[in-house]
Design a protein around this motif. Structure first.
Motif, PDB file in Angstrom:
ATOM      1  N   ASN A  33       0.857  -1.085  -0.056  1.00 41.10           N
ATOM      2  CA  ASN A  33      -0.203  -0.082   0.201  1.00 41.10           C
ATOM      3  C   ASN A  33       0.932   1.264   0.143  1.00 41.10           C
ATOM      4  O   ASN A  33       1.543   1.528   1.020  1.00 41.10           O
ATOM      5  N   PRO A  34       0.663   2.291  -0.934  1.00 41.76           N
ATOM      6  CA  PRO A  34      -0.044   2.011  -2.247  1.00 41.76           C
ATOM      7  C   PRO A  34       0.418   1.214  -3.447  1.00 41.76           C
ATOM      8  O   PRO A  34       0.118   0.632  -4.090  1.00 41.76           O
ATOM      9  N   SER A  35       2.016   1.003  -3.075  1.00 44.48           N
ATOM     10  CA  SER A  35       2.696   0.380  -3.964  1.00 44.48           C
ATOM     11  C   SER A  35       4.254   0.072  -3.572  1.00 44.48           C
ATOM     12  O   SER A  35       4.422   0.914  -2.420  1.00 44.48           O
ATOM     13  N   ILE A  36       4.891  -0.702  -3.986  1.00 45.71           N
ATOM     14  CA  ILE A  36       6.232  -0.904  -3.621  1.00 45.71           C
ATOM     15  C   ILE A  36       6.996   0.300  -4.382  1.00 45.71           C
ATOM     16  O   ILE A  36       7.293  -0.052  -5.522  1.00 45.71           O
ATOM     17  N   GLY A  37       7.251   1.288  -3.770  1.00 46.79           N
ATOM     18  CA  GLY A  37       7.722   2.369  -4.767  1.00 46.79           C
ATOM     19  C   GLY A  37       7.913   3.686  -3.916  1.00 46.79           C
ATOM     20  O   GLY A  37       8.189   3.853  -2.766  1.00 46.79           O
ATOM     21  N   LEU A  38       7.919   4.950  -4.478  1.00 44.98           N
ATOM     22  CA  LEU A  38       8.016   6.082  -3.863  1.00 44.98           C
ATOM     23  C   LEU A  38       6.603   6.874  -4.051  1.00 44.98           C
ATOM     24  O   LEU A  38       5.996   6.663  -4.777  1.00 44.98           O
ATOM     25  N   HIS A  48       2.050   8.920  -6.437  1.00 50.49           N
ATOM     26  CA  HIS A  48       2.660   7.387  -6.036  1.00 50.49           C
ATOM     27  C   HIS A  48       3.048   6.679  -7.193  1.00 50.49           C
ATOM     28  O   HIS A  48       2.058   6.807  -8.123  1.00 50.49           O
ATOM     29  N   ALA A  49       4.071   5.797  -7.268  1.00 48.73           N
ATOM     30  CA  ALA A  49       4.381   5.059  -8.474  1.00 48.73           C
ATOM     31  C   ALA A  49       5.025   4.021  -8.062  1.00 48.73           C
ATOM     32  O   ALA A  49       5.917   4.228  -6.935  1.00 48.73           O
ATOM     33  N   GLY A  50       4.983   2.633  -8.417  1.00 48.94           N
ATOM     34  CA  GLY A  50       5.888   1.736  -7.877  1.00 48.94           C
ATOM     35  C   GLY A  50       5.004   0.269  -8.557  1.00 48.94           C
ATOM     36  O   GLY A  50       4.327   0.035  -9.330  1.00 48.94           O
ATOM     37  N   TYR A  51       5.582  -0.832  -7.841  1.00 51.64           N
ATOM     38  CA  TYR A  51       5.255  -2.116  -8.162  1.00 51.64           C
ATOM     39  C   TYR A  51       4.159  -2.590  -7.320  1.00 51.64           C
ATOM     40  O   TYR A  51       4.251  -2.499  -5.828  1.00 51.64           O
ATOM     41  N   TYR A  52       3.051  -3.052  -7.527  1.00 49.82           N
ATOM     42  CA  TYR A  52       1.914  -3.573  -6.883  1.00 49.82           C
ATOM     43  C   TYR A  52       1.550  -5.067  -6.986  1.00 49.82           C
ATOM     44  O   TYR A  52       1.434  -5.529  -8.098  1.00 49.82           O
ATOM     45  N   THR A  61      -0.467 -14.786  -6.932  1.00 51.80           N
ATOM     46  CA  THR A  61      -0.092 -13.462  -6.902  1.00 51.80           C
ATOM     47  C   THR A  61      -0.231 -12.697  -8.290  1.00 51.80           C
ATOM     48  O   THR A  61       0.427 -13.224  -9.234  1.00 51.80           O
ATOM     49  N   THR A  62      -0.869 -11.493  -8.516  1.00 51.09           N
ATOM     50  CA  THR A  62      -1.142 -11.015  -9.480  1.00 51.09           C
ATOM     51  C   THR A  62      -0.381  -9.380  -9.327  1.00 51.09           C
ATOM     52  O   THR A  62      -0.366  -8.937  -8.294  1.00 51.09           O
ATOM     53  N   GLN A  63       0.447  -9.312 -10.364  1.00 48.90           N
ATOM     54  CA  GLN A  63       1.511  -8.157 -10.270  1.00 48.90           C
ATOM     55  C   GLN A  63       1.005  -7.071 -11.275  1.00 48.90           C
ATOM     56  O   GLN A  63       0.558  -7.297 -12.413  1.00 48.90           O
ATOM     57  N   PHE A  64       1.283  -5.826 -10.716  1.00 49.58           N
ATOM     58  CA  PHE A  64       0.948  -4.421 -11.426  1.00 49.58           C
ATOM     59  C   PHE A  64       2.092  -3.563 -11.385  1.00 49.58           C
ATOM     60  O   PHE A  64       2.673  -3.550 -10.484  1.00 49.58           O
ATOM     61  N   LEU A  95       0.827  -7.055 -15.129  1.00 46.86           N
ATOM     62  CA  LEU A  95       2.107  -7.791 -15.455  1.00 46.86           C
ATOM     63  C   LEU A  95       2.008  -9.273 -15.827  1.00 46.86           C
ATOM     64  O   LEU A  95       2.841  -9.850 -16.594  1.00 46.86           O
ATOM     65  N   ASN A  96       0.888  -9.960 -15.258  1.00 49.79           N
ATOM     66  CA  ASN A  96       0.908 -11.304 -15.259  1.00 49.79           C
ATOM     67  C   ASN A  96      -0.407 -11.814 -14.873  1.00 49.79           C
ATOM     68  O   ASN A  96      -1.561 -11.196 -14.952  1.00 49.79           O
ATOM     69  N   ARG A  97      -0.753 -13.180 -15.332  1.00 50.78           N
ATOM     70  CA  ARG A  97      -2.132 -13.927 -14.712  1.00 50.78           C
ATOM     71  C   ARG A  97      -3.152 -13.034 -15.815  1.00 50.78           C
ATOM     72  O   ARG A  97      -2.928 -12.809 -17.028  1.00 50.78           O
ATOM     73  N   ASP A  98      -4.318 -13.044 -15.355  1.00 44.71           N
ATOM     74  CA  ASP A  98      -5.413 -12.564 -16.107  1.00 44.71           C
ATOM     75  C   ASP A  98      -5.371 -10.914 -16.503  1.00 44.71           C
ATOM     76  O   ASP A  98      -6.082 -10.643 -17.261  1.00 44.71           O
ATOM     77  N   TYR A  99      -4.513 -10.173 -15.945  1.00 44.96           N
ATOM     78  CA  TYR A  99      -4.272  -9.022 -16.053  1.00 44.96           C
ATOM     79  C   TYR A  99      -3.068  -8.584 -17.125  1.00 44.96           C
ATOM     80  O   TYR A  99      -2.799  -7.513 -17.264  1.00 44.96           O
ATOM     81  N   ARG A 100      -2.346  -9.623 -17.761  1.00 41.53           N
ATOM     82  CA  ARG A 100      -1.274  -9.271 -18.236  1.00 41.53           C
ATOM     83  C   ARG A 100      -1.524  -8.548 -19.457  1.00 41.53           C
ATOM     84  O   ARG A 100      -2.449  -8.475 -20.300  1.00 41.53           O
TER      85      ARG A 100
END
Length: 149
Positions: A33-38, A48-52, A61-64, A95-100
């Motif tokens: 939360n909100p993402s791994i980032g700044l 904010h921006a990062g890896y979620y 795990t679904t990645q965004f 980035l992966n799975r159903d949301y790629r």
């Protein structure tokens, strides 16, 4: 006369809340939360921006990539940088799975607890929507460290 008193009260309450947040803050977000980032906050608004990452189903795990805006309100406590409620909207790219390679949007509400100095914990609820998937609602815990001036 009654209108002037009400306007004065609203103005003073609004000023009190506006003065309780530090003017600038940078957060290093280490978990969901909100993402791994700044994140950079100016007064009541942050970007904010990062890896979620999230788990819509157990052990999957679904990645965004995630970027968005957050509005901070109702500060709690007497610290230099108080705990508060927040609401956020964001753009996500899967980035992966159903949301790629799919775009999604999210809305989130939650609370940030300032634990000690800049260390803070967040607990929120996010709703993620995309054209090719059902609406998903998940908890969003987070841990961050913030620097303010």
């Amino acid at each position: 006369m009654k209108s002037i008193i009400i306007a004065g009260l609203l103005l003073s309450v609004g000023s009190a809340f506006a003065q309780r947040f530090p003017r600038n803050e940078i957060s290093i977000n280490g978990f969901r939360n909100p993402s791994i980032g700044l994140e950079y906050r100016r007064n009541h608004v942050s970007v904010h921006a990062g890896y979620y990452v999230t788990n819509f189903t157990p052990n999957t795990t679904t990645q965004f990539v995630k970027t968005g805006l957050t509005y901070w309100f109702l500060p709690v406590g007497r610290r230099e940088n108080p705990s508060s409620l927040y609401t956020s909207v964001a753009y996500l790219h899967g980035l992966n799975r159903d949301y790629r390679d799919q775009n999604a949007a999210s809305a989130e509400v939650g609370f940030r607890w300032m634990v000690w100095r800049g260390l803070n914990l967040r607990l929120g609820v996010i709703a993620i929507a995309s054209t090719d998937n059902d609406l998903k609602i998940n908890p969003t815990p987070g841990i961050s460290y913030s620097f303010h001036w």
